[in-house]
Enzyme design. Structure first.
Site, mmCIF file in Angstrom:
data_model
loop_
_atom_site.group_PDB
_atom_site.id
_atom_site.type_symbol
_atom_site.label_atom_id
_atom_site.label_comp_id
_atom_site.label_asym_id
_atom_site.label_seq_id
_atom_site.Cartn_x
_atom_site.Cartn_y
_atom_site.Cartn_z
ATOM 1 N N ARG A 50 18.372 9.109 -1.685
ATOM 2 C CA ARG A 50 16.834 9.043 -2.122
ATOM 3 C C ARG A 50 16.599 8.490 -0.946
ATOM 4 O O ARG A 50 15.370 8.346 -0.036
ATOM 5 C CB ARG A 50 15.940 9.632 -3.199
ATOM 6 C CG ARG A 50 14.833 10.044 -2.060
ATOM 7 C CD ARG A 50 13.996 10.587 -3.507
ATOM 8 N NE ARG A 50 14.139 9.774 -4.864
ATOM 9 C CZ ARG A 50 13.541 10.453 -6.106
ATOM 10 N NH1 ARG A 50 13.134 10.793 -6.672
ATOM 11 N NH2 ARG A 50 13.215 9.304 -7.400
ATOM 12 N N LYS A 149 9.869 9.257 0.006
ATOM 13 C CA LYS A 149 8.595 8.406 -0.915
ATOM 14 C C LYS A 149 8.361 6.653 -0.443
ATOM 15 O O LYS A 149 9.549 6.299 -0.350
ATOM 16 C CB LYS A 149 9.977 7.774 -1.791
ATOM 17 C CG LYS A 149 9.303 8.031 -3.337
ATOM 18 C CD LYS A 149 10.124 7.955 -4.348
ATOM 19 C CE LYS A 149 9.776 7.364 -5.661
ATOM 20 N NZ LYS A 149 8.539 7.777 -6.799
ATOM 21 N N GLU A 182 3.287 19.539 -7.620
ATOM 22 C CA GLU A 182 3.388 18.073 -8.891
ATOM 23 C C GLU A 182 2.220 17.910 -9.268
ATOM 24 O O GLU A 182 1.437 18.365 -8.806
ATOM 25 C CB GLU A 182 4.850 17.964 -7.741
ATOM 26 C CG GLU A 182 4.663 16.769 -6.605
ATOM 27 C CD GLU A 182 5.234 16.087 -6.542
ATOM 28 O OE1 GLU A 182 6.044 15.893 -6.579
ATOM 29 O OE2 GLU A 182 4.693 15.435 -4.979
HETATM 30 N N1 PXG Z 1 6.622 13.154 -8.038
HETATM 31 C C1 PXG Z 1 6.560 12.198 -7.422
HETATM 32 C C2 PXG Z 1 5.089 12.523 -6.219
HETATM 33 C C3 PXG Z 1 6.951 10.560 -7.748
HETATM 34 O O1 PXG Z 1 6.367 9.906 -7.443
HETATM 35 C C4 PXG Z 1 8.660 12.317 -9.327
HETATM 36 C C5 PXG Z 1 7.870 13.335 -8.680
HETATM 37 C C6 PXG Z 1 9.589 12.095 -10.259
HETATM 38 O O2 PXG Z 1 10.819 11.914 -9.799
HETATM 39 P P1 PXG Z 1 11.460 10.807 -9.821
HETATM 40 O O3 PXG Z 1 13.362 11.004 -9.214
HETATM 41 O O4 PXG Z 1 11.308 10.137 -10.715
HETATM 42 O O5 PXG Z 1 12.702 12.220 -11.368
HETATM 43 C C7 PXG Z 1 7.884 11.117 -8.819
HETATM 44 C C8 PXG Z 1 8.807 9.440 -9.355
HETATM 45 C C9 PXG Z 1 5.785 4.591 -10.646
HETATM 46 C C10 PXG Z 1 6.847 5.536 -10.557
HETATM 47 O O6 PXG Z 1 6.146 3.283 -10.631
HETATM 48 C C11 PXG Z 1 6.357 6.829 -10.212
HETATM 49 C C12 PXG Z 1 7.671 7.512 -10.126
HETATM 50 C C13 PXG Z 1 9.335 6.535 -10.654
HETATM 51 C C14 PXG Z 1 8.940 5.575 -11.375
HETATM 52 C C15 PXG Z 1 8.084 5.131 -11.160
HETATM 53 O O7 PXG Z 1 4.815 5.448 -10.956
HETATM 54 N N2 PXG Z 1 7.558 8.623 -9.190
#
Ligand code: PXG
Length: 288
Positions: A50, A149, A182
């Protein structure tokens, strides 16, 4: 703590980047948040894939190969004596001048922070979250693909502020058409009459690695799961709702916009999925 910065491990106090880095000046860069469980990095290859996809969308060349990056991530965990933790992987556009032009930034910077993780307090897993829908809409894919991301998280941060002002820890974000996209850092699932539903990437959901794991778990549990357009009404009238993300893992939601969801307690499917998820993170993963 030892931080990986451009090929070297440096002390926290020395882990600094230039004020001319376009990651800071313009949010021009990409990142991943990854978890380490008992010495195993969960879904490392998927996170790196990703990261590379996000970078490609920004025409950003990551100055390491994928195996080199995987090595560096594991080494960052080892250097800090971590068994369980959180890894923040950041690639910035690097140093340039005071203009947007990315092609004037010759060298992207790579940062890897491996640290302890701060989680939602355990009581929320037992009793569930109460969340709200916020006015800020998820960014249109026509403006900036929510699949990237990137270091530009202002859309999510505005939503997070609105949630906090309403006394909630997370926010449901709708897309421009009013469909559920989301949350600010988590994907959303509902359970309705024994079936699981989650919004598609087309509706503004990030293709979460945890979300993807839920697809595998649902299959192994024999629970039908499909991507489907969802509205707030669908969540209000769901039997169960839960959020998924690297930080949150699987966390139940028991109230949205003042409407109690299902029984108002975390439901049986949510609990089964959470139990299975916590099993998988201990057995799947890359040994550091
Ligand atoms: N939506 C968004 C907008 C995200 O940023 C997810 C869904 C979930 O994705 P994953 O791949 O983690 O299952 C995310 C993930 C943080 C932090 O420090 C944010 C994320 C992941 C880890 C840490 O706020 N976002």
């Amino acid at each position: 703590m030892k931080i990986y910065l451009d090929g070297k491990f440096v002390d926290t106090a020395d882990a600094k980047i230039s004020v001319f880095d376009h990651g800071l000046l313009y949010g021009d860069g990409v990142f991943e948040g990854i978890r380490l469980y008992q010495g195993n990095v969960f879904r490392l290859e998927e996170h790196l894939e990703r990261l590379w996809y996000s970078a490609k969308a920004l025409l950003l060349t990551i100055p390491l190969s994928r195996p080199e990056m995987a090595q560096a991530v594991c080494e960052a965990c080892r250097q800090n004596g971590l068994r369980d933790g959180y890894i923040r992987l950041v690639v910035t556009r690097g140093v340039g001048d005071l203009g947007l032009s990315p092609w004037l930034c010759p060298k992207p910077s790579v940062i890897i922070i491996a640290d302890k993780i701060s989680l939602y307090p355990p009581e929320y897993y037992a009793s569930g979250l109460s969340i709200v829908t916020v006015p800020t809409r998820r960014m249109s894919p026509a403006a900036l693909s929510p699949s990237i991301k990137s270091l530009n998280y202002l859309n999510n941060i505005l939503a997070k502020l609105e949630a906090r002002q309403a006394g909630a820890l997370e926010a449901i974000m709708l897309n421009e058409q009013g469909f559920v996209a989301e949350c600010t850092g988590d994907n959303v699932f509902i359970v309705h009459k024994g079936r699981l539903f989650t919004p598609s990437a087309q509706q503004g959901a990030l293709k979460g690695i945890t979300r993807d794991t839920i697809f595998a778990i649902a299959q192994s549990l024999g629970a039908p799961l499909e991507e489907h357009d969802l509205t707030r009404y669908d969540i209000w009238n769901a039997d169960e709702c839960f959020l998924t993300g690297t930080g949150a893992e699987v966390i139940p939601v028991v109230k949205l916009d003042g409407r109690e969801i299902g029984s108002g307690r975390p439901g049986p499917t949510t609990n089964r999925v959470l139990t299975e998820f916590r099993k998988r993170v201990l057995t799947e993963g890359t040994r550091i």
